[in-house]
Structures are given as C-alpha cells and as structure tokens.
Design an enzyme around this catalytic site. Sequence first.
Site, mmCIF file in Angstrom:
data_model
loop_
_atom_site.group_PDB
_atom_site.id
_atom_site.type_symbol
_atom_site.label_atom_id
_atom_site.label_comp_id
_atom_site.label_asym_id
_atom_site.label_seq_id
_atom_site.Cartn_x
_atom_site.Cartn_y
_atom_site.Cartn_z
ATOM 1 N N HIS A 217 0.839 -1.203 0.000
ATOM 2 C CA HIS A 217 0.000 0.000 0.000
ATOM 3 C C HIS A 217 0.877 1.258 0.000
ATOM 4 O O HIS A 217 0.700 2.158 -0.839
ATOM 5 C CB HIS A 217 -0.908 -0.036 1.233
ATOM 6 C CG HIS A 217 -1.751 1.189 1.421
ATOM 7 N ND1 HIS A 217 -3.124 1.179 1.292
ATOM 8 C CD2 HIS A 217 -1.425 2.470 1.747
ATOM 9 C CE1 HIS A 217 -3.601 2.389 1.520
ATOM 10 N NE2 HIS A 217 -2.580 3.188 1.815
ATOM 11 N N GLU A 218 1.809 1.317 0.933
ATOM 12 C CA GLU A 218 2.652 2.499 1.042
ATOM 13 C C GLU A 218 3.642 2.595 -0.123
ATOM 14 O O GLU A 218 3.968 3.690 -0.586
ATOM 15 C CB GLU A 218 3.390 2.501 2.377
ATOM 16 C CG GLU A 218 2.476 2.466 3.599
ATOM 17 C CD GLU A 218 1.465 3.594 3.621
ATOM 18 O OE1 GLU A 218 1.726 4.653 3.016
ATOM 19 O OE2 GLU A 218 0.401 3.413 4.233
ATOM 20 N N HIS B 53 1.898 4.319 -3.013
ATOM 21 C CA HIS B 53 1.916 5.781 -2.853
ATOM 22 C C HIS B 53 3.266 6.345 -3.303
ATOM 23 O O HIS B 53 3.324 7.306 -4.081
ATOM 24 C CB HIS B 53 1.709 6.157 -1.384
ATOM 25 C CG HIS B 53 0.305 6.049 -0.900
ATOM 26 N ND1 HIS B 53 -0.768 6.620 -1.538
ATOM 27 C CD2 HIS B 53 -0.210 5.430 0.212
ATOM 28 C CE1 HIS B 53 -1.878 6.358 -0.857
ATOM 29 N NE2 HIS B 53 -1.565 5.636 0.203
#
Length: 262
Positions: A64-65, A68
């Site tokens: 997820h990170e 980003h």
Amino acid sequence: MGPRDAEPLVLGVPRAAFRPSPIFLALVALLITCGVLTWHGIGNVRLAVFGFVVTGWVVSLCLHEYAHALVAYRFGDRGVAHRGYLTLNPLKYSHPLLSIALPVVVVLLGGIGLPGGAVWVDRHVIAGRLRHTLVSLAGPATNVVFALVLVAVLRLGAAGGGPVEFWAAVALLGFLQLTASVLNLLPVPGLDGGNMIQPWLDPQWRRMYDLFAPYGFILLFALLWNPRIGGWFFSAVFAVADFLGLPPWLYATGLELVRFWS
C-alpha cells in the site's frame, strides 16, 4: 574507488533505493511458510493461521505504502526513494508502533483493516491536482487489487478442496483488505480518501482540511464508535463481500482461528 565500483544511479538515485529490503523478503518468506504449515496441518494450525494473516496484513501494508511512493516518484518526487520508501521496508513507513503494531492489534481484536503506515510526499514538486489525487488513490487501489486476487484464489481454489483452516485464513485476509479499502476511501481528513479530494477544495476549505488532517485517526475512531455510522460501514463491507462471493462463515472462522489465545 573506480567508476565501475560506484553505485549505479537511476535519475540520480542509487539502485539500492529500489531493491526490496531483507525485512520485506523475510515477511514474504514467513507468509509462504505459514501458508504451507496451515495447508498441511503441521504443528499448531491456529498459530500458523495467525502468522499467515498477520504477516499477510503487514505485507499488504508495505505494498500500500509502496504504491503511494512509486506513483509520487513517477510524478517527480525523488525524495521518496532517498527516504527508503521504495524498498518495501515496513520500518520506513512512519512510526513502527503506531503504523504497524497498532493496526495489527486492531486487526486481531476487531477484524478491521485499519489504515497503518504513511509515506511523506513532497507535494510541492508534484504538479497538477490530478497527480496529487492519483498519489493518494494508489494505496487504496492496491488494497482493492489484493482483495480481488485473494477472493479469486479462494473461489477457484476452494472448489478443489483443501483444509478449511487455510481457506478461512485466505478469506479473513481478503475481508481485511475489503475493510481497509473502504476505510481508506472514506473522505476523512488525513486518510487517503480525504487526501484524494483535498487538492480540489477551495483554499478556505483546504486550510480547514489541513487543520483537521493530523487528527484523522481520532476522527475515524469516533465515527466508527458511533453505532449508526459503524453499522453503515460494516453493512457496506458485508455487502461488498457478499457481492464478491466471500462466504461470511469462512472469514468468521478465520477470525476465530487467528485468536489462538482464546
């Protein structure tokens, strides 16, 4: 040191900044090991299910990170590479206790995929509101893809048989990805959903948003604590799970198994 010994650069960033960290690779290895132990019923199966779900959740947090950071990097923020965000190292994503330990505890106790880590993006070097929105969208999109992959594996694989404990663990991990997807897309200041709309707000509303953004987690807990709002949230998650064909009894079994201490 000669030119051949120098660390190769990619747009001024050492290649090492893009290599998966040993910690992330160890997490993936542990995830696979726990899956094998659960499938074959070796040792304490409930402990293996616990390891599979928790490790899978931390791996998803890393992805997820990373999403980003990768999108931000593509749009011009080279600092995310220097800060180690592109190595998938969970210890690089904000505070280890608040960003990893707390979400894992909430996963185990409440069965909710609480948003965890965070990457710091230099918004000043990224031009265009749409790009800022896409940076914020990248993380939840990863959770959505992860959930769809797990549901597809479950629906295709469970039909062929296998231990119910393994498929319960897969179902629970998929359900957690669904909760994380819905939570992250809520238009709450400080969360990805809120950050997606922040660039499009009028300046006065944007200033108010920035004022409340640091307290997004507190606001999220307050909203979920409200019986009506919490009921709406879980109704939405259950509806999506039913639509995707995720059996409620199966992820409920997974949640029971993962609490091996009870």
